[in-house]
Design an enzyme around this catalytic site. Structure first.
Site, PDB file in Angstrom:
ATOM      1  N   ASP A 239       0.851  -1.203   0.000  1.00 34.45           N
ATOM      2  CA  ASP A 239       0.000   0.000   0.000  1.00 34.45           C
ATOM      3  C   ASP A 239       0.881   1.247   0.000  1.00 34.45           C
ATOM      4  O   ASP A 239       2.068   1.191   0.333  1.00 34.45           O
ATOM      5  CB  ASP A 239      -0.923   0.021   1.232  1.00 34.45           C
ATOM      6  N   SER A 240       0.274   2.371  -0.321  1.00 38.50           N
ATOM      7  CA  SER A 240       0.998   3.643  -0.304  1.00 38.50           C
ATOM      8  C   SER A 240       1.353   4.071   1.124  1.00 38.50           C
ATOM      9  O   SER A 240       2.254   4.876   1.314  1.00 38.50           O
ATOM     10  CB  SER A 240       0.136   4.728  -0.950  1.00 38.50           C
TER      11      SER A 240
ATOM     12  N   CYS B  78      -3.740  -1.090  -2.154  1.00 38.43           N
ATOM     13  CA  CYS B  78      -4.042   0.313  -2.457  1.00 38.43           C
ATOM     14  C   CYS B  78      -4.988   0.381  -3.668  1.00 38.43           C
ATOM     15  O   CYS B  78      -4.659  -0.127  -4.743  1.00 38.43           O
ATOM     16  CB  CYS B  78      -2.727   1.025  -2.773  1.00 38.43           C
TER      17      CYS B  78
ATOM     18  N   GLU C 116      -6.017  10.319   8.641  1.00 41.28           N
ATOM     19  CA  GLU C 116      -4.601  10.329   9.025  1.00 41.28           C
ATOM     20  C   GLU C 116      -4.352  11.314  10.167  1.00 41.28           C
ATOM     21  O   GLU C 116      -3.453  11.132  10.980  1.00 41.28           O
ATOM     22  CB  GLU C 116      -3.728  10.708   7.822  1.00 41.28           C
TER      23      GLU C 116
ATOM     24  N   CYS D  19     -11.357   2.809  -1.128  1.00 47.92           N
ATOM     25  CA  CYS D  19     -10.091   3.350  -0.617  1.00 47.92           C
ATOM     26  C   CYS D  19      -9.750   2.611   0.677  1.00 47.92           C
ATOM     27  O   CYS D  19     -10.642   2.277   1.468  1.00 47.92           O
ATOM     28  CB  CYS D  19     -10.233   4.845  -0.356  1.00 47.92           C
TER      29      CYS D  19
ATOM     30  N   HIS E 158      -8.591   3.510   3.422  1.00 44.77           N
ATOM     31  CA  HIS E 158      -8.880   4.130   4.719  1.00 44.77           C
ATOM     32  C   HIS E 158     -10.354   4.057   5.124  1.00 44.77           C
ATOM     33  O   HIS E 158     -10.692   4.211   6.284  1.00 44.77           O
ATOM     34  CB  HIS E 158      -8.479   5.610   4.709  1.00 44.77           C
TER      35      HIS E 158
HETATM   36  N1  DGL Z   1      -4.113   3.782  -0.304  1.00 46.18           N
HETATM   37  C1  DGL Z   1      -4.817   4.788  -1.062  1.00 46.18           C
HETATM   38  C2  DGL Z   1      -6.018   4.140  -1.751  1.00 46.18           C
HETATM   39  O1  DGL Z   1      -6.538   3.137  -1.348  1.00 46.18           O
HETATM   40  C3  DGL Z   1      -5.251   5.935  -0.172  1.00 46.18           C
HETATM   41  C4  DGL Z   1      -4.102   6.788   0.314  1.00 46.18           C
HETATM   42  C5  DGL Z   1      -3.327   7.448  -0.810  1.00 46.18           C
HETATM   43  O2  DGL Z   1      -3.865   8.352  -1.491  1.00 46.18           O
HETATM   44  O3  DGL Z   1      -2.185   7.036  -1.032  1.00 46.18           O
HETATM   45  O4  DGL Z   1      -6.452   4.642  -2.755  1.00 46.18           O
END
Ligand code: DGL
Length: 290
Positions: A24-25, A87, A166, A198, A200
């Site tokens: 993930d990012s 992600c 966050e 997403c 989050h």
């Molecule tokens: N992990 C990203 C997603 O699921 C959300 C956070 C980001 O923008 O990196 O799209």
């Protein structure tokens, strides 16, 4: 068969000692990792969070492809049996490319959520929320329509949600206000299903459910975890033994807020954090300028 695997099989204890790679990012993909651990407690997760380049949601496709490629190179160098692109943004841009790069099964987060949406919608009116890049890519719409052309997909970029979560403001009154603003449109056009596109958003699922009333809310962390289980079970690759550590977490940068949110998401799971520096060997990013 190696002597070790043979003797473990005689003891009837183990079928596979390899781990599940999750990318993930940042911290959000831990919602997917935790959903996997919930239904597969004997699996070890090797997680890579690209904190250095977070957020992906507002970056270009070119940059996301470059960062994802380097992350996948790193994770496939670990002892993993399956790779999960947790992600949504990265899945929407890079999933097919990643599949062409590696030999092990690669699971993205979009297809499992899209498939579940098709199963639960009665009115065939589905809403999807996600980062700007995910929504602009149209990946959810394409995936949902590939299951059923008659479903109408309404997409909405909801970029303020990630920074609020966050910031630790998931229970702040501002969050309710922002959600009401974003989701009001879905209520007006009467979608009966909302996909959380997403990493989050599972953390604010209850709030979204409350605002959306009778609509079904699809948690793509859960649907992805179920897909991982299906794939590992069908290939006989599930682990039967408790791992030494639940989550081995590699990060490309470290922030205290990562650790604080990680605690909230993985709860009592054991974790070990290491910092890594990735190799960006595709070289200069080539942009398609307007
Ligand atoms: N992990 C990203 C997603 O699921 C959300 C956070 C980001 O923008 O990196 O799209």
């Amino acid at each position: 068969m190696s002597r070790l695997v043979f003797s473990l099989q005689i003891m009837g204890e183990i079928t596979d000692v390899k781990s599940i790679g999750v990318f993930d990012s940042g911290v959000g993909g831990l919602t997917v990792a935790a959903a996997i651990k919930k239904i597969l407690p004997n699996e070890k997760i090797i997680y890579l969070g690209d904190l250095l380049h977070l957020p992906y949601g507002s970056k270009s496709e070119e940059a996301i492809l470059e960062f994802t490629t380097a992350a996948v190179d790193f994770l496939t160098g670990q002892d993993i049996k399956i790779l999960v692109i947790a992600c949504n943004t990265s899945t929407s841009v890079a999933l097919e490319y990643v599949r062409s790069m590696v030999e092990i099964p690669v699971i993205g987060v979009i297809n499992p959520g899209a498939e579940r949406a098709i199963k639960v919608t009665n009115t065939k009116r589905v809403g999807v929320i996600g980062t700007r890049r995910t929504i602009e890519s149209g990946a959810y719409r394409r995936e949902i329509e590939s299951f059923d052309r008659d479903v109408k997909v309404f997409q909405k970029a909801t970029p303020i949600l990630v920074p609020l979560i966050e910031e630790g403001w998931k229970d702040h009154p501002v969050m309710d206000q922002v959600l009401k603003e974003y989701l009001g449109e879905f209520k007006d056009i009467e979608v009966d299903t909302v996909v959380l596109g997403c990493t989050h958003y599972p953390l604010i699922k209850d709030k979204i459910k409350r605002i959306m009333g009778s609509a079904s809310v699809i948690d793509s962390a859960e649907t992805t975890a179920e897909r991982v289980k299906e794939v590992l079970a069908s290939s006989g690759n599930l682990s039967n033994n408790k791992p030494d550590v639940d989550y081995l977490i590699y990060l490309t940068d470290y922030t205290k807020s990562f650790e604080e949110l990680a605690e909230v998401i993985i709860g009592r799971g054991t974790k070990k954090i290491e910092i890594v520096s990735l190799k960006y060997n595709r070289g200069k990013i080539e942009y398609n300028l307007m």
